[in-house]
Design a protein around this motif. Structure first.
Motif, PDB file in Angstrom:
ATOM      1  N   ALA A  16       0.661  -1.132   0.115  1.00 39.28           N
ATOM      2  CA  ALA A  16      -0.023   0.013  -0.028  1.00 39.28           C
ATOM      3  C   ALA A  16       0.699   1.019  -0.092  1.00 39.28           C
ATOM      4  N   VAL A  18       0.536   4.929   0.041  1.00 39.14           N
ATOM      5  CA  VAL A  18      -0.179   6.272   0.233  1.00 39.14           C
ATOM      6  C   VAL A  18       0.752   7.422   0.114  1.00 39.14           C
ATOM      7  N   ASN A 147      -9.402  17.921   2.885  1.00 37.78           N
ATOM      8  CA  ASN A 147      -8.994  16.897   2.891  1.00 37.78           C
ATOM      9  C   ASN A 147      -9.075  16.168   1.430  1.00 37.78           C
ATOM     10  N   LEU A 148      -7.998  15.814   1.007  1.00 36.88           N
ATOM     11  CA  LEU A 148      -7.813  15.373  -0.320  1.00 36.88           C
ATOM     12  C   LEU A 148      -7.716  13.660  -0.494  1.00 36.88           C
ATOM     13  N   ASN A 149      -8.058  13.127   0.874  1.00 39.19           N
ATOM     14  CA  ASN A 149      -7.969  11.465   0.881  1.00 39.19           C
ATOM     15  C   ASN A 149      -9.096  10.967   0.001  1.00 39.19           C
ATOM     16  N   LEU A 190      -7.761   0.761   2.221  1.00 35.28           N
ATOM     17  CA  LEU A 190      -6.785   1.234   2.941  1.00 35.28           C
ATOM     18  C   LEU A 190      -6.986   2.231   4.175  1.00 35.28           C
ATOM     19  N   HIS A 191      -8.047   2.892   3.906  1.00 35.66           N
ATOM     20  CA  HIS A 191      -8.656   4.091   4.950  1.00 35.66           C
ATOM     21  C   HIS A 191      -9.512   3.546   5.811  1.00 35.66           C
ATOM     22  N   ALA A 192     -10.398   2.231   5.512  1.00 34.96           N
ATOM     23  CA  ALA A 192     -11.369   1.776   6.469  1.00 34.96           C
ATOM     24  C   ALA A 192     -10.906   1.424   8.031  1.00 34.96           C
ATOM     25  N   ALA A 193     -11.727   1.544   8.648  1.00 35.73           N
ATOM     26  CA  ALA A 193     -11.165   1.066  10.162  1.00 35.73           C
ATOM     27  C   ALA A 193     -11.071  -0.559  10.231  1.00 35.73           C
ATOM     28  N   ARG A 258      -8.273  -5.591   3.071  1.00 34.77           N
ATOM     29  CA  ARG A 258      -7.190  -5.325   3.850  1.00 34.77           C
ATOM     30  C   ARG A 258      -6.964  -6.358   4.974  1.00 34.77           C
ATOM     31  N   LEU A 261      -1.879  -4.842   7.675  1.00 34.72           N
ATOM     32  CA  LEU A 261      -1.526  -3.747   6.987  1.00 34.72           C
ATOM     33  C   LEU A 261      -1.552  -3.889   5.454  1.00 34.72           C
TER      34      LEU A 261
ATOM     35  N   THR B  59      -9.769   9.322   7.695  1.00 38.80           N
ATOM     36  CA  THR B  59      -9.115   7.966   7.360  1.00 38.80           C
ATOM     37  C   THR B  59      -9.363   7.098   8.681  1.00 38.80           C
ATOM     38  N   GLU B  60      -9.376   6.030   8.753  1.00 42.36           N
ATOM     39  CA  GLU B  60      -9.463   5.217  10.012  1.00 42.36           C
ATOM     40  C   GLU B  60      -8.590   3.949   9.946  1.00 42.36           C
TER      41      GLU B  60
END
Ligand SMILES: [Fe+2]
Lengths: 337, 292
Positions: A16, A18, A147-149, A190-193, A258, A261, B59-60
């Motif tokens: 991953a 980022v 935010n740009l995410n 990638l950004h999910a909890a 995911r 990591l 993000t989380e």
């Protein structure tokens, strides 16, 4: 997990990457100079309120065409030779060239962000065509977030809708849209909890007679994609520097998830797709298994499904694709400890 | 001022200390994803890390996992790019709530953003746009800094940005505006000496005049960075080593401040961690024994 080869055929770990946002200014291209014929106004500064000045500045530096057109578009500056009544000439550059650093930086920063999110689409189109696609996207989808995410989230839909007519050459829009769907799923995952997921122990402790009525919802770190092209095979070949060419259309299904990591992409057979889609859609395991027989007509694949369905479940659970098991009797419900 | 390390006996008794009682964390580096692995594996001897706040918001997932690990081992400072403190749009309270929650999660020693605006009418350019230095703008920014500080229950640290244009209607120099803002809003300063150098070249002023006007009791942090010189203008690209004239500005300002935390920003063509770290540590040669 990293020792295990994702089944059945294809996929693999995605390291991953980022790319973070920074407070720096992108390197410049050539800055647009005002035509030599234009003189310099000696009149006093334009009187404008703070917010009026900011509206003009934002409209100018985000203008999709030439900056020299952008600065006169909203009326605060009536002609190009009046520009210095708003921003000054510097020791070595005129007002338009100085403003050009911002005009260039605005799009360059967002193109960089989209290239981070969509490196395979960039490869498929080539750098210049990808940049043209991004310019169309930026004009259609200005950022409304601090935010740009999530900035690139509309790319697949933008392609499906025709990419604002940007000339993308011979690559079919449906292929590009599918590839964008896959790449965006990787960003989302990638950004999910990483919430607790169903464990093998919990699965194995579930009484067999409870299985048909059990439900297995999707974990937040998982996406199931059904696509019109073999997009994941293309993506995998690009990742391994095989210089793939655009494939012909053929239905495919890929699960992206995911685990800890590492991001994984796993192609699914039609039987797996039928089963997982039904489960993620909220159906019971009994009903989901029935989908296989309804949707798969190849005898060999049906036999393979019957032999391997328990193995698939073990692998999916080990990969963390289910949030939990839900049984009609609430007492038996459980996520991992 | 609280001073970490052996510099307590340095020859700086005449220098003012920062009035916010924020610690001198020594020499730090901007935290970058390509360095996560090295930092966690080798635990390099770095004073502190600065994060770009927005990289860990909305993000989380994975970014926060790394940040939590690093925040357990090092002091963290938050540096933002989207507060848009100078915008005529209303403050974005959703953003500020998330920002505050992140600060509390990682125990950030302080939080900073830029003297700039990033958008208007709900749109974000994601750039650090220049402010016209007028009384009207000053009143506006002072009231917003106060509002944000009340909400954060902590000083906001404001950084001078690199700029590429000046407004014809400005009635103050940037350093006059910065001084007035920080005194009227009672906020702190992150003095980016590379930005002073870049703007001085782009606008033709004397960087020493800028430095002379800074209220050093408000300076809690310095930035240094590389830049890209295009002949006609300099762009604040945060790439490559820091040039000697910028180190010289750091030395002067650091001495006037009686020492404050120093941070190297490196954002393009990022080298392996030891290279960036060695570049940051060059600061020691320019600040005369006042850092740790
Ligand atoms: Fe900076």
């Amino acid at each position: 997990m990293t020792d295990r080869k994702p089944s059945p055929l294809l996929g693999g770990a995605t390291e991953a990457f980022v790319h973070e946002r920074a407070s720096a200014t992108p390197r410049n291209a050539v800055l647009e100079a005002a035509p030599a014929a234009h003189g310099t106004s000696t009149r006093p500064p334009v009187v404008a309120s703070f917010d009026r000045l900011q509206s003009w500045f934002a409209a100018s530096v985000t203008h999709a065409g030439l900056l020299s057109e952008g600065v006169v578009a909203d009326g605060l500056v009536s002609r190009l030779d009046e520009l210095e009544r708003v921003v000054t000439r510097g020791p070595r550059l005129g007002a338009l060239e100085r403003l050009g650093v911002y005009h260039h930086g605005y799009r360059a920063r967002l193109v960089e962000c989209l290239a981070d999110d969509y490196p395979a689409v960039q490869y498929a189109l080539g750098t210049d065509t990808f940049e043209a696609l991004c310019h169309g996207y930026i004009a259609r989808h200005p950022s409304r977030s601090p935010n740009l995410n999530a900035y690139g989230q509309h790319m697949s839909a933008f392609l499906v809708e025709g990419a604002s007519g940007v000339d993308l050459g011979t690559a079919p829009l449906a292929f590009l849209a599918g590839l964008a769907t896959l790449e965006w799923a990787l960003v989302e995952v990638l950004h999910a909890a990483a919430a607790p997921v169903l464990s093998l122990e919990t699965l194995q402790s579930t009484p067999p007679d409870a299985w048909p009525s059990a439900r297995l919802p999707r974990a937040d770190t998982v996406r199931l994609l059904r696509l019109a092209y073999p997009v994941n095979a293309y993506f995998q070949a690009w990742r391994t520097d095989e210089a793939p060419t655009i494939p012909t259309a053929a239905a495919s299904a890929t699960v992206v998830y995911r685990h800890e990591l590492t991001l994984w992409r796993l192609d699914l057979t039609p039987a797996m797709t039928a089963l997982l889609s039904a489960l993620f859609g909220g159906e019971t395991l009994g009903d989901a298994l029935a989908h296989i027989e309804r949707e798969v007509h190849d005898a060999e694949e049906l036999a393979e499904a019957e032999r391997s369905v328990m193995i698939w479940f073990r692998e999916w659970v080990a990969g963390g694709v289910f949030a939990r098991i839900e049984l009609p009797d609430a007492n038996l419900e459980g996520a991992c400890p | 001022m609280r001073v970490d390390g052996p510099q307590a006996n340095a020859t700086n008794e005449e220098h003012v200390a920062n009035r916010f009682d924020l610690p001198n964390l020594g020499i730090g580096l901007g935290l970058r994803t390509v360095h996560y692995g090295h930092i966690l594996e080798h635990a390099p001897d770095v004073g502190w890390f600065e994060i770009i706040s927005e990289n860990y918001m909305q993000t989380e997932g994975k970014p926060l996992w790394f940040l939590d690990q690093i925040a357990e081992r090092y002091p963290i400072v938050m540096h933002g790019v989207s507060m848009s403190i100078g915008s005529s749009d209303p403050l974005n309270w959703d953003y500020l709530r998330e920002f505050k929650a992140l600060r509390d999660r990682v125990g950030a020693r302080w939080v900073s953003d830029h003297l700039c605006w990033t958008g208007i009418a709900g749109r974000n350019t994601h750039d650090l746009l220049p402010i016209p230095y007028t009384e009207e703008a000053l009143r506006h920014v002072v009231s917003r800094v106060r509002e944000v500080q009340d909400f954060l229950e902590a000083p906001l640290v404001i950084e001078n940005p690199s700029t590429y244009v000046e407004f014809s209607g400005s009635t103050m120099k940037e350093w006059e505006f910065l001084r007035a803002l920080t005194e009227q809003a009672d906020c702190a300063i992150l003095l980016d000496v590379n930005n002073v150098y870049v703007s001085a070249y782009n606008h033709g002023f004397d960087p020493d005049e800028y430095l002379a006007a800074i209220p050093y009791d408000r300076v809690v942090q310095f930035h240094v960075a590389g830049h890209t010189h295009n002949g006609t203008h300099i762009v604040d690209t945060h790439v490559g080593p820091v040039v000697d004239p910028v180190w010289r500005l750091l030395g002067h300002a650091h001495e006037r401040a009686g020492g404050a935390s120093i941070l190297l920003e490196w954002d393009a063509d990022i080298p392996p961690f030891p290279v960036a770290h060695a570049e940051a540590k060059k600061a020691e040669q320019w600040i005369g024994g006042v850092a740790r």
